[in-house]
Enzyme design. Sequence first.
Site, PDB file in Angstrom:
ATOM      1  N   GLU A  82       0.851  -1.191   0.000  1.00  0.00           N
ATOM      2  CA  GLU A  82       0.000   0.000   0.000  1.00  0.00           C
ATOM      3  C   GLU A  82       0.880   1.232   0.000  1.00  0.00           C
ATOM      4  OE1 GLU A  82      -1.939  -0.585   3.708  1.00  0.00           O
ATOM      5  OE2 GLU A  82      -2.976  -2.387   3.043  1.00  0.00           O
ATOM      6  N   LYS A 103       2.303   4.559   1.545  1.00  0.00           N
ATOM      7  CA  LYS A 103       2.443   5.038   2.923  1.00  0.00           C
ATOM      8  C   LYS A 103       2.047   6.512   2.922  1.00  0.00           C
ATOM      9  CE  LYS A 103       5.577   5.031   6.858  1.00  0.00           C
ATOM     10  NZ  LYS A 103       5.328   6.388   7.341  1.00  0.00           N
ATOM     11  N   ARG A 136      -2.068   8.505  12.047  1.00  0.00           N
ATOM     12  CA  ARG A 136      -2.737   7.222  12.222  1.00  0.00           C
ATOM     13  C   ARG A 136      -4.002   7.436  13.038  1.00  0.00           C
ATOM     14  NH1 ARG A 136      -0.111   2.156  12.669  1.00  0.00           N
ATOM     15  NH2 ARG A 136      -1.682   0.505  12.437  1.00  0.00           N
ATOM     16  N   ARG A 139      -2.716   7.721  17.745  1.00  0.00           N
ATOM     17  CA  ARG A 139      -1.768   6.715  18.170  1.00  0.00           C
ATOM     18  C   ARG A 139      -1.452   6.783  19.651  1.00  0.00           C
ATOM     19  NH1 ARG A 139       3.239   5.671  14.217  1.00  0.00           N
ATOM     20  NH2 ARG A 139       4.508   5.042  15.965  1.00  0.00           N
ATOM     21  N   GLU A 185      -5.293   6.003   8.062  1.00  0.00           N
ATOM     22  CA  GLU A 185      -4.490   7.226   8.176  1.00  0.00           C
ATOM     23  C   GLU A 185      -5.364   8.406   7.740  1.00  0.00           C
ATOM     24  OE1 GLU A 185      -1.231   6.914   9.126  1.00  0.00           O
ATOM     25  OE2 GLU A 185      -0.168   8.679   8.363  1.00  0.00           O
ATOM     26  N   PHE A 197      -7.139   1.089   5.941  1.00  0.00           N
ATOM     27  CA  PHE A 197      -6.397  -0.077   5.437  1.00  0.00           C
ATOM     28  C   PHE A 197      -6.597  -1.337   6.255  1.00  0.00           C
ATOM     29  CE2 PHE A 197      -3.253   2.946   7.337  1.00  0.00           C
ATOM     30  CZ  PHE A 197      -3.018   2.272   8.528  1.00  0.00           C
ATOM     31  N   ARG A 247       5.651  -3.972  17.111  1.00  0.00           N
ATOM     32  CA  ARG A 247       6.410  -3.667  15.902  1.00  0.00           C
ATOM     33  C   ARG A 247       7.128  -4.945  15.497  1.00  0.00           C
ATOM     34  NH1 ARG A 247       7.709   1.157  14.215  1.00  0.00           N
ATOM     35  NH2 ARG A 247       7.608   2.143  16.252  1.00  0.00           N
ATOM     36  N   LYS A 286       8.007  -0.878   6.394  1.00  0.00           N
ATOM     37  CA  LYS A 286       7.830   0.441   5.783  1.00  0.00           C
ATOM     38  C   LYS A 286       9.064   0.826   4.988  1.00  0.00           C
ATOM     39  CE  LYS A 286       9.024   2.607  10.168  1.00  0.00           C
ATOM     40  NZ  LYS A 286       8.573   3.333  11.337  1.00  0.00           N
TER      41      LYS A 286
HETATM   42  P1  AMP Z   1       6.341   5.649  10.952  1.00  0.00           P
HETATM   43  O1  AMP Z   1       5.384   6.644  11.521  1.00  0.00           O
HETATM   44  O2  AMP Z   1       7.371   6.239  10.081  1.00  0.00           O
HETATM   45  O3  AMP Z   1       6.856   4.716  12.037  1.00  0.00           O
HETATM   46  O4  AMP Z   1       5.504   4.701   9.972  1.00  0.00           O
HETATM   47  C1  AMP Z   1       4.377   3.991  10.355  1.00  0.00           C
HETATM   48  C2  AMP Z   1       3.141   4.832  10.163  1.00  0.00           C
HETATM   49  O5  AMP Z   1       2.829   4.976   8.792  1.00  0.00           O
HETATM   50  C3  AMP Z   1       1.892   4.204  10.705  1.00  0.00           C
HETATM   51  O6  AMP Z   1       1.781   4.348  12.090  1.00  0.00           O
HETATM   52  C4  AMP Z   1       0.815   4.975   9.977  1.00  0.00           C
HETATM   53  O7  AMP Z   1       0.508   6.159  10.676  1.00  0.00           O
HETATM   54  C5  AMP Z   1       1.466   5.374   8.680  1.00  0.00           C
HETATM   55  N1  AMP Z   1       0.855   4.769   7.468  1.00  0.00           N
HETATM   56  C6  AMP Z   1       0.654   5.442   6.316  1.00  0.00           C
HETATM   57  N2  AMP Z   1       0.106   4.654   5.395  1.00  0.00           N
HETATM   58  C7  AMP Z   1      -0.060   3.429   5.964  1.00  0.00           C
HETATM   59  C8  AMP Z   1      -0.583   2.189   5.484  1.00  0.00           C
HETATM   60  N3  AMP Z   1      -1.019   2.038   4.240  1.00  0.00           N
HETATM   61  N4  AMP Z   1      -0.584   1.138   6.364  1.00  0.00           N
HETATM   62  C9  AMP Z   1      -0.104   1.275   7.635  1.00  0.00           C
HETATM   63  N5  AMP Z   1       0.388   2.437   8.123  1.00  0.00           N
HETATM   64  C10 AMP Z   1       0.414   3.507   7.296  1.00  0.00           C
END
Ligand code: AMP
Length: 574
Positions: free
Chosen positions: A237, A239, A244, A259, A287, A327, A432, A438
Site C-alpha cells: 500500500e 504510505k 494514524r 496513536r 491514516e 487499510f 512492531r 515500511k
Molecule cells: P512511521 O510513523 O514512520 O513509524 O511509519 C508507520 C506509520 O505509517 C503508521 O503508524 C501509519 O501512521 C502510517 N501509514 C501510512 N500509510 C499506511 C498504510 N497504508 N498502512 C499502515 N500504516 C500507514
Amino acid sequence: MRTLAETCEAIAATTKKLRKTALVADYLKSCMIDEAAISAVFLSGKAFPAWEETTLQVGGALLSRVVADLSAKDEAALTAAYRKHGDLGAVAGELLPEKSGQGLGVLEVGKVFREIAATRGPAAKSALVRDLLARATPLEAKYIVKIMTGDLRIGLKESLVEEAIAQAYSGGRAGSLKDVQRANMLLGDIGETLRLAVGGKLTEAKMRLFHPFGFMLASPIESPEEGLSYFSDAAVEDKYDGIRAQAHVAGGEVKFFSRTRDEITESFPELPDALRGLREDAILDGEIAAWEQPGRARPFSVLQQRLGRKKVSDRMLREVPVAYLVFDVLYAGGELMIDRPLRERARILDELLAGENLYHGVHGGTRGKAGSQGKLTFETEPELSAARIVRAPVFRAASPEELEELFAAAQARGNEGLMIKDLESSYSPGKRGKAWLKMKRELATLDVVVTAVEYGHGKRVGVLSDYTFAVWDTDTNKDRLVNIGKAYSGLTDVEIAEMTKWFLDHTIEDQGFRRTVEPKIVLEVAFNNMMLSDRHDSGYALRFPRIVRLRPDKTAEEADTIERVREIYERQDH
Ligand code: AMP
C-alpha cells in the site's frame, strides 16, 4: 504505598527480568484486590489505565516547584540533586524531609490522582500535589513523582507486569500469559485485567468499543530486496503522510483515536458523518491525510494546520479537506478480526466499505491494476471529489523491481513511500514486527526525543531553536535516554514559536543559555551519515542532522533505540 515503593526499589536493583517479575508477582499477591489493581497500573508507569483519557496535566515545572518548596532547599541544591539523579522522583526522594505520621495507602494515592486530574488551574493542582507529597514518606514521594511524570525508570515495562499477573494468579498455567496479554490488549486496562485474572475470567474479556487499543506497527527496511525477504505473499500500500487513526463506529456514534490513544474526533468533524453510513459496528485502522482533488494526499505540513483543534472553522474545512484512508478492520459485526490473516481482513474491509453511502475504492476496486511487468496505473475518478472515507488501494509486488516501481509511483503521488504487509499475518496491537514493513523516502531517519534546548542565533535569537536529542539505551535494560545529536534546521518559524512556549513551560533545569527539558517531544531527523564519536553519551554522532518534522503523534517511548542506531551504522558504507 510504602510496600509498593520498596518493591520498586528492589526491582530497580536487579537487571534480571525473571527476578523483577517475581518481585511484582509477590507484591501483587500480598495486596487486597482493589489495591493490587491500582498498583498494576502504577507499576506500568501510569497514573490511570491506558484506555482512559484522564490525564493529570501536571508538568515537570510544577512538580519541581512543589519539591523545592516542601524541601525548603534553594535552587542550587535542587539543581545539584537533579544533576546527580537526572530524575525528579529521585530528587524528591532525596530532598523531601522525613516527618512522623507520614505514609499513604495506594488507594488514597489513586483517589488524589483523580482529584488532581479533575482540578483546573496550576494553583489548585499545586496545592493538591503539595498536600499529597507532604503526607507521603520520602520514599513514597519518590515513586508518586515518578508515576506523575509517567516514567518509573526501574526497568519495568507493562509486559513484565502482564507476566507477573499470569504468574501470581494463574500459577504459571500454560497459555495464561497469552490470556493476560489478550485481555489487557482488549481492555486497555491492566488493573481490570488483574481483576479478571483473580476471578479466573480472563477469557471473558470483551472488546470494548470506544476504548482504543494499541496500533500494529511497522519495521523499517533499507532496500527493496529486504522488503520481500520476510514473507512470500505481500500486499503493498502507499504510505500516506498523515496521522494514524483508529475509528470506532457503533450505533450511529463515531469516534476517532490517535496513536497516543487520545480522542481526535473534534479536529475532523467531517469524518464521522461519512462513517455513520457503515452497515455494521466496526473498528477500522487507517491514516487521516490532507486530501487534494482528485484523490491525492497532500504533505503532512498541510495536515498539521488541522491538528489539535477543538473548533474547526468552515474556512479550514474548505481549505484543508481531509480523507480517512482505511487499510484494516479490527472488529466488525460483533466479531473481533485481529486473529484472522490480513488476506481475510482485507476482503471483509472491502465488503464493509462497499456500502452505498461510502466511497469504495480509488480506482474501481481495491486492487491497483498491474499492467505489463507489474507497471501500475493509478486512475483517478471524478466521483472521488466527494470522498472522505477511502479504502486504501492494495497492490501486489513479486520482485524488488516491481516494488521499486510502486515506490516511485507512490512518491509521484506525493506519498511518503510504501507499506509492505504479510497477507498471512494477524493484527498484533502495539507490536512492531516484520509482518508490516515500511519503505520511506529517507532511507535512514531516526525518531528521537528532545532532551535539551538552546536559544538560536541571528533571527532566532529570542527563540529556543537548537535541539539536543536522544534515543533509548535499551542495552543496559535501564530505559535511559542517551544523546546522539543536535539540530537546528527544518522547523518553520511558527513551529519554533510553539515549541519555545512548550519548552519554557516544561523546563527541568534552566542553565541560562541552555535548558534541559522534559523528554516528551519526538522529532524525526534525517542525516547524511553516522559516525562513532564520544561527543554524545550514545557513542554515536550524526553528520548534517536536520529535522524532517515534529512527530506529535508519537510518544517518547516510541522513539528509536540505540539498537536501531547500531543497525543503521553497520549497514552504511564506511
Ligand atoms: P512511521 O510513523 O514512520 O513509524 O511509519 C508507520 C506509520 O505509517 C503508521 O503508524 C501509519 O501512521 C502510517 N501509514 C501510512 N500509510 C499506511 C498504510 N497504508 N498502512 C499502515 N500504516 C500507514
